[in-house]
Structures are given as C-alpha cells and as structure tokens.
Design an enzyme around this catalytic site. Sequence first.
Site, PDB file in Angstrom:
ATOM      1  N   PHE A   7     -40.178  59.783 -47.389  1.00  0.00           N
ATOM      2  CA  PHE A   7     -40.554  58.686 -48.284  1.00  0.00           C
ATOM      3  C   PHE A   7     -40.192  58.981 -49.737  1.00  0.00           C
ATOM      4  O   PHE A   7     -40.508  60.055 -50.265  1.00  0.00           O
ATOM      5  CB  PHE A   7     -42.068  58.453 -48.246  1.00  0.00           C
ATOM      6  CG  PHE A   7     -42.594  57.882 -46.970  1.00  0.00           C
ATOM      7  CD1 PHE A   7     -42.503  56.524 -46.703  1.00  0.00           C
ATOM      8  CD2 PHE A   7     -43.197  58.705 -46.032  1.00  0.00           C
ATOM      9  CE1 PHE A   7     -43.013  55.997 -45.528  1.00  0.00           C
ATOM     10  CE2 PHE A   7     -43.714  58.192 -44.850  1.00  0.00           C
ATOM     11  CZ  PHE A   7     -43.624  56.825 -44.593  1.00  0.00           C
ATOM     12  N   ASP A   8     -39.566  58.009 -50.374  1.00  0.00           N
ATOM     13  CA  ASP A   8     -39.605  57.978 -51.823  1.00  0.00           C
ATOM     14  C   ASP A   8     -41.065  57.737 -52.199  1.00  0.00           C
ATOM     15  O   ASP A   8     -41.861  57.268 -51.372  1.00  0.00           O
ATOM     16  CB  ASP A   8     -38.713  56.845 -52.338  1.00  0.00           C
ATOM     17  CG  ASP A   8     -38.868  56.623 -53.822  1.00  0.00           C
ATOM     18  OD1 ASP A   8     -38.678  57.573 -54.594  1.00  0.00           O
ATOM     19  OD2 ASP A   8     -39.194  55.488 -54.205  1.00  0.00           O
ATOM     20  N   LEU A   9     -41.430  58.021 -53.442  1.00  0.00           N
ATOM     21  CA  LEU A   9     -42.838  57.895 -53.830  1.00  0.00           C
ATOM     22  C   LEU A   9     -43.104  56.624 -54.643  1.00  0.00           C
ATOM     23  O   LEU A   9     -43.683  55.666 -54.142  1.00  0.00           O
ATOM     24  CB  LEU A   9     -43.278  59.132 -54.608  1.00  0.00           C
ATOM     25  CG  LEU A   9     -44.763  59.234 -54.948  1.00  0.00           C
ATOM     26  CD1 LEU A   9     -45.627  59.207 -53.683  1.00  0.00           C
ATOM     27  CD2 LEU A   9     -45.037  60.515 -55.743  1.00  0.00           C
TER      28      LEU A   9
END
Length: 210
Positions: A7-9
């Site tokens: 995941f990107d944040l």
Amino acid sequence: MIKALLFDLDGTLLDTNELIYNSFYRTFKDNLNIELGKAEIADFFGRPLGEPFRKHAKEEDVERLVAYYRKYNEDLHDNMCHAFEGVKEVLEALKEKGIKLAIVTSKRAELAIRGMKIAGIYDYMDVIITPESTKLHKPNGEPALKACSELGVSPSEAIMVGDSIYDIYCGKNAGCKTCGVNYTFIDLKVLKESKPDYFIDKPIDLLKLI
C-alpha cells in the site's frame, strides 16, 4: 495466487489530501509568492518531496523550501490525518485471510509511522518501506521489490495499491499487479493512463480482488 498487498500511504489508506495540498500551497505562496492551482499541486502527490520545488526554485533554495513544507505539514499533521472509511475493516479481514501487508510510501519513516499510529493501522503492517529504505524511489520498482523481499513473496504474488501514477509505475516496474483507487485526489484521468490492472471505488473492494 496473491499473497501480499503493498500500500501507498497518503491518499490510499490515510486521508491526508487536504493537509498535503495546503502544505504545498502555503510553501509556494509564502516563500515564492506563487499561487498554484489544484491540478498542478495534485501532480506533486507521491513524488519525492524535493522534486516539486526544483520546478519553480533554484537548487540552492530547495532545502529551505523542503524544511518550510515539513514544518507547516507537521504542525497540522496530527489533526488532519485519519484513515479512509473502511480501511481498518479491510486490513483486519486481509490479515484474517493470511494476506501479508506492507506500506510502500514516499513519506519519511518518522511521520509515516506517526500517521499510521494516529489512524490505528500501524499494527496491521508486516513491513514498512520509506524513502530511507532504498536508494531509488517511486516510480522506480526498487521500493516494491524490497517490500516483496522482506515479506518473502515474489512480485507476481503481490498487488501494489496506490492513488498516483508513481505508485502504479513502481508496482509495474517491480513486476507486481497494480490497483488504482477511484477516490484519488489526483486527476483520475491521469491515473487511468498508467493502466493499473484493477481499480477500486473504496478500500473494502480490495476483498473482491483477493
């Protein structure tokens, strides 16, 4: 078989879009007397922090602008950082299914971890990859490759999920499947041009992919 999600944040799990937008806007306005529009600022999302400032300022001024951005951003961060609706529930469900989870972000480790703890999602993550973790950064595939290595999965067994083209290209360059989010702050047309393998309308839709 998918064994891991990367995941990107910011803009993917954490709704910090207004915080980031305001931080860029004020940095350019207060220091360079430049008022940038939403579309141009949105194009900065997901990039290493110094890059946007190099487009509008001399190289010797970049460090000062980055410092100003960080100070402004961190002063407001804790009150403008929360998980998107459904994020905690989907992370819990993924863990129950035995799916490994990683963060692959351009956000500095200290602030990334702080944001995840505030939002209550830190304990779900098996691996956290930040700019301090690799020599090369998004859109290069190195951050996603490092996440896969630390998770003990092959890139073909992972999906990179993000709200920007830099996330999607990072995943593609690593050999991962990719998933864009339709709730992105960035121009959705631009995100679609990066041709993710999947799109989701909300975080909970990830369960359908698994």
